[in-house]
Design a protein around this motif. Sequence first.
Motif, PDB file in Angstrom:
ATOM      1  N   THR A 110      27.257 -21.871 -10.655  1.00  0.00           N
ATOM      2  CA  THR A 110      27.939 -20.591 -10.489  1.00  0.00           C
ATOM      3  C   THR A 110      27.153 -19.651  -9.567  1.00  0.00           C
ATOM      4  OG1 THR A 110      26.898 -19.673 -12.470  1.00  0.00           O
ATOM      5  CG2 THR A 110      29.026 -20.771 -12.755  1.00  0.00           C
ATOM      6  N   LEU A 114      31.406 -15.241 -10.156  1.00  0.00           N
ATOM      7  CA  LEU A 114      31.440 -14.743 -11.528  1.00  0.00           C
ATOM      8  C   LEU A 114      30.807 -13.347 -11.591  1.00  0.00           C
ATOM      9  CD1 LEU A 114      30.793 -17.778 -13.903  1.00  0.00           C
ATOM     10  CD2 LEU A 114      32.931 -16.613 -13.347  1.00  0.00           C
ATOM     11  N   ASP A 115      31.366 -12.468 -10.769  1.00  0.00           N
ATOM     12  CA  ASP A 115      30.969 -11.064 -10.745  1.00  0.00           C
ATOM     13  C   ASP A 115      32.234 -10.254 -10.525  1.00  0.00           C
ATOM     14  OD1 ASP A 115      29.422  -8.839 -10.822  1.00  0.00           O
ATOM     15  OD2 ASP A 115      28.251  -9.271  -9.028  1.00  0.00           O
ATOM     16  N   LEU A 139      34.944 -15.893 -17.935  1.00  0.00           N
ATOM     17  CA  LEU A 139      33.548 -16.150 -18.288  1.00  0.00           C
ATOM     18  C   LEU A 139      32.625 -15.191 -17.549  1.00  0.00           C
ATOM     19  CD1 LEU A 139      33.624 -20.062 -18.208  1.00  0.00           C
ATOM     20  CD2 LEU A 139      33.741 -18.578 -20.209  1.00  0.00           C
ATOM     21  N   ASN A 140      33.221 -14.280 -16.806  1.00  0.00           N
ATOM     22  CA  ASN A 140      32.515 -13.284 -16.017  1.00  0.00           C
ATOM     23  C   ASN A 140      31.733 -12.315 -16.913  1.00  0.00           C
ATOM     24  OD1 ASN A 140      32.116 -10.951 -14.206  1.00  0.00           O
ATOM     25  ND2 ASN A 140      33.555 -12.033 -12.862  1.00  0.00           N
ATOM     26  N   ASP A 141      30.538 -11.929 -16.481  1.00  0.00           N
ATOM     27  CA  ASP A 141      29.738 -10.958 -17.242  1.00  0.00           C
ATOM     28  C   ASP A 141      30.443  -9.613 -17.353  1.00  0.00           C
ATOM     29  OD1 ASP A 141      27.713 -12.766 -17.678  1.00  0.00           O
ATOM     30  OD2 ASP A 141      26.488 -12.089 -15.984  1.00  0.00           O
ATOM     31  N   GLU A 142      31.313  -9.314 -16.393  1.00  0.00           N
ATOM     32  CA  GLU A 142      32.031  -8.040 -16.389  1.00  0.00           C
ATOM     33  C   GLU A 142      33.447  -8.207 -16.924  1.00  0.00           C
ATOM     34  OE1 GLU A 142      30.200  -5.504 -15.713  1.00  0.00           O
ATOM     35  OE2 GLU A 142      28.545  -6.786 -15.073  1.00  0.00           O
ATOM     36  N   GLU A 144      34.939  -7.339 -19.629  1.00  0.00           N
ATOM     37  CA  GLU A 144      35.584  -6.170 -20.233  1.00  0.00           C
ATOM     38  C   GLU A 144      36.267  -5.321 -19.157  1.00  0.00           C
ATOM     39  OE1 GLU A 144      37.256  -3.620 -22.662  1.00  0.00           O
ATOM     40  OE2 GLU A 144      36.171  -5.393 -23.389  1.00  0.00           O
ATOM     41  N   ASN A 172      34.987 -15.579 -24.903  1.00  0.00           N
ATOM     42  CA  ASN A 172      34.873 -14.737 -26.087  1.00  0.00           C
ATOM     43  C   ASN A 172      36.226 -14.651 -26.791  1.00  0.00           C
ATOM     44  OD1 ASN A 172      35.380 -11.769 -27.165  1.00  0.00           O
ATOM     45  ND2 ASN A 172      33.187 -12.154 -27.378  1.00  0.00           N
TER      46      ASN A 172
END
Length: 289
Positions: A110, A114-115, A139-142, A144, A172
């Motif tokens: 990745t 994934l941003d 699966l992106n950290d952002e 939300e 999640n």
Amino acid sequence: MIECVIFGGLLLDKYLELEELPERGQDGFINNEFECVGGCSVNMAATFNNLGGQAHIVSYIGKDKIGQSIIKYMNEHQLSTRYVMQKEGTTGYCIVLLEADGERTFLTKTGMELDFSKEILSDGLKDIKYAAVTGYFLLNDEVEEIMQVLEDFHKRGGFILFDPSPLVGSINQDILMRMVYISNVVTPNSSEFEEIKEWVDDEKIVILKRGGHGGTVYEKNCTFDYMPIKVNVIDTTGAGDSFAAGVLFGLAEGRSLQDSVRLGSQTSAITVGINGPHGFWNIEDILKK
């Protein structure tokens, strides 16, 4: 022209063609190798555009060599870069182990795909009514921030197709529940459906995919099966993405659900008959089938 937005990252596919995967711990030979721009998003976008629409991919890419090659590729093939933004960092890539019977195995490193940040959506999705979301992008950290954008899109009356992807079990659970809730259509395979079925209600259109065996469509008060179009399989990479894009385009065009699923089967059949995850063709190719 029908427009849609696709939430899914851009990366580079590095293909290794094999006769078959060796047993674990054993040796094998690579028959051929090649590279192409990949990711579910570009596979969907190419199909949507081939049908006469205009798809806009949402993805960051790095300012590295791979990122530059992706921008060049998209410009050469008239793929929209409205919501594609470069910044410092590494662009991801995927190693695709392609066997002679068309089966493939993926290994992904990745990167910037994934941003996410809302600034990438420069016009706030103005005048766009249709969206496709790939499970990988969640699966992106952002994530939300992504969900806030999608939920706002849903509240404005936007139509959303959600393709869960094989890694749906890693999303999640709260995010997955919210995603299913705002989706008009979900397109899982049998194992992916097990991960989302508790949140699926009668208001959702569910297209349960069974690969070479076709699938079943569930709509409120209506259920029907569909069969795949038989073709010589060269590479199954991108078949599900092409199917989803064909269905979305058909529904956006005002076709019935049955005709839209048929269109998805036709676009998928074209995709598995070519080497690589997507191709460039025109509507006349569909009409011949």
